[in-house]
Design a protein around this motif. Structure first.
Motif, PDB file in Angstrom:
ATOM      1  N   LEU A  15      54.502  63.207  30.430  1.00 30.97           N
ATOM      2  CA  LEU A  15      55.264  61.827  30.826  1.00 30.97           C
ATOM      3  C   LEU A  15      55.583  61.218  29.479  1.00 30.97           C
ATOM      4  O   LEU A  15      56.354  60.383  29.017  1.00 30.97           O
ATOM      5  CB  LEU A  15      54.373  61.109  31.659  1.00 30.97           C
ATOM      6  CG  LEU A  15      54.911  59.642  32.215  1.00 30.97           C
ATOM      7  CD1 LEU A  15      56.008  59.830  32.841  1.00 30.97           C
ATOM      8  CD2 LEU A  15      54.059  59.060  33.004  1.00 30.97           C
ATOM      9  N   GLU A  16      54.449  60.917  28.630  1.00 32.79           N
ATOM     10  CA  GLU A  16      54.451  60.141  27.433  1.00 32.79           C
ATOM     11  C   GLU A  16      55.468  60.722  26.408  1.00 32.79           C
ATOM     12  O   GLU A  16      56.119  59.708  25.813  1.00 32.79           O
ATOM     13  CB  GLU A  16      53.082  60.189  26.722  1.00 32.79           C
ATOM     14  CG  GLU A  16      51.936  59.528  27.452  1.00 32.79           C
ATOM     15  CD  GLU A  16      51.319  60.178  28.358  1.00 32.79           C
ATOM     16  OE1 GLU A  16      50.736  59.879  29.324  1.00 32.79           O
ATOM     17  OE2 GLU A  16      51.425  61.676  28.526  1.00 32.79           O
ATOM     18  N   TYR A  55      52.989  49.775  29.551  1.00 29.15           N
ATOM     19  CA  TYR A  55      52.367  51.214  29.738  1.00 29.15           C
ATOM     20  C   TYR A  55      51.161  51.617  29.041  1.00 29.15           C
ATOM     21  O   TYR A  55      50.031  51.871  29.426  1.00 29.15           O
ATOM     22  CB  TYR A  55      53.458  52.456  29.162  1.00 29.15           C
ATOM     23  CG  TYR A  55      52.975  53.755  29.553  1.00 29.15           C
ATOM     24  CD1 TYR A  55      52.994  54.255  31.102  1.00 29.15           C
ATOM     25  CD2 TYR A  55      52.283  54.305  28.605  1.00 29.15           C
ATOM     26  CE1 TYR A  55      52.558  55.420  31.247  1.00 29.15           C
ATOM     27  CE2 TYR A  55      51.853  55.659  29.055  1.00 29.15           C
ATOM     28  CZ  TYR A  55      52.082  56.318  30.278  1.00 29.15           C
ATOM     29  OH  TYR A  55      51.533  57.549  30.543  1.00 29.15           O
ATOM     30  N   SER A  64      57.848  54.817  33.954  1.00 37.16           N
ATOM     31  CA  SER A  64      56.715  56.128  34.386  1.00 37.16           C
ATOM     32  C   SER A  64      56.726  56.379  35.589  1.00 37.16           C
ATOM     33  O   SER A  64      56.527  57.216  36.171  1.00 37.16           O
ATOM     34  CB  SER A  64      55.625  55.561  33.551  1.00 37.16           C
ATOM     35  OG  SER A  64      54.886  54.456  34.121  1.00 37.16           O
ATOM     36  N   SER A  75      51.132  62.394  33.489  1.00 33.37           N
ATOM     37  CA  SER A  75      50.342  61.869  31.886  1.00 33.37           C
ATOM     38  C   SER A  75      49.380  62.729  31.640  1.00 33.37           C
ATOM     39  O   SER A  75      48.701  63.245  32.258  1.00 33.37           O
ATOM     40  CB  SER A  75      49.807  60.459  32.311  1.00 33.37           C
ATOM     41  OG  SER A  75      49.377  59.948  31.211  1.00 33.37           O
TER      42      SER A  75
END
Length: 85
Positions: A15-16, A55, A64, A75
């Motif tokens: 995700l990041e 975030y 996200s 994540s």
């Protein structure tokens, strides 16, 4: 029989990494639009910055949450805690 590993690497981007790519793309796009069309597009850059701080400080931002629900991205920094039943 194949031995199971406890540290199996997941396929795809975490995700990041996706959030970082999206933020960079939108920031560059807004800078170009601000230079070519109108300086008001710099508000889009500010919006990206606010979402990045959300975030970092809360562990979630609108992007996200959407990416997690639609594409199942997880994540690597903020692991969800499993609920034991």
């Amino acid at each position: 029989m194949t031995p199971t590993r406890s540290c199996v690497r997941e396929t795809g981007w975490p995700l990041e990494r996706v959030l970082f790519a999206m933020a960079g793309t939108v920031t560059l796009l807004s800078a170009v639009l601000a230079a070519v069309v109108s300086p008001w597009f710099l508000l889009l850059t500010a919006f990206v910055g606010v979402n990045q701080w959300l975030y970092v400080s809360l562990g979630a931002c609108p992007a996200s949450l959407i990416l997690g629900r639609l594409f199942g991205l997880r994540s690597t920094l903020y692991a969800r805690k499993e609920v034991s039943r």
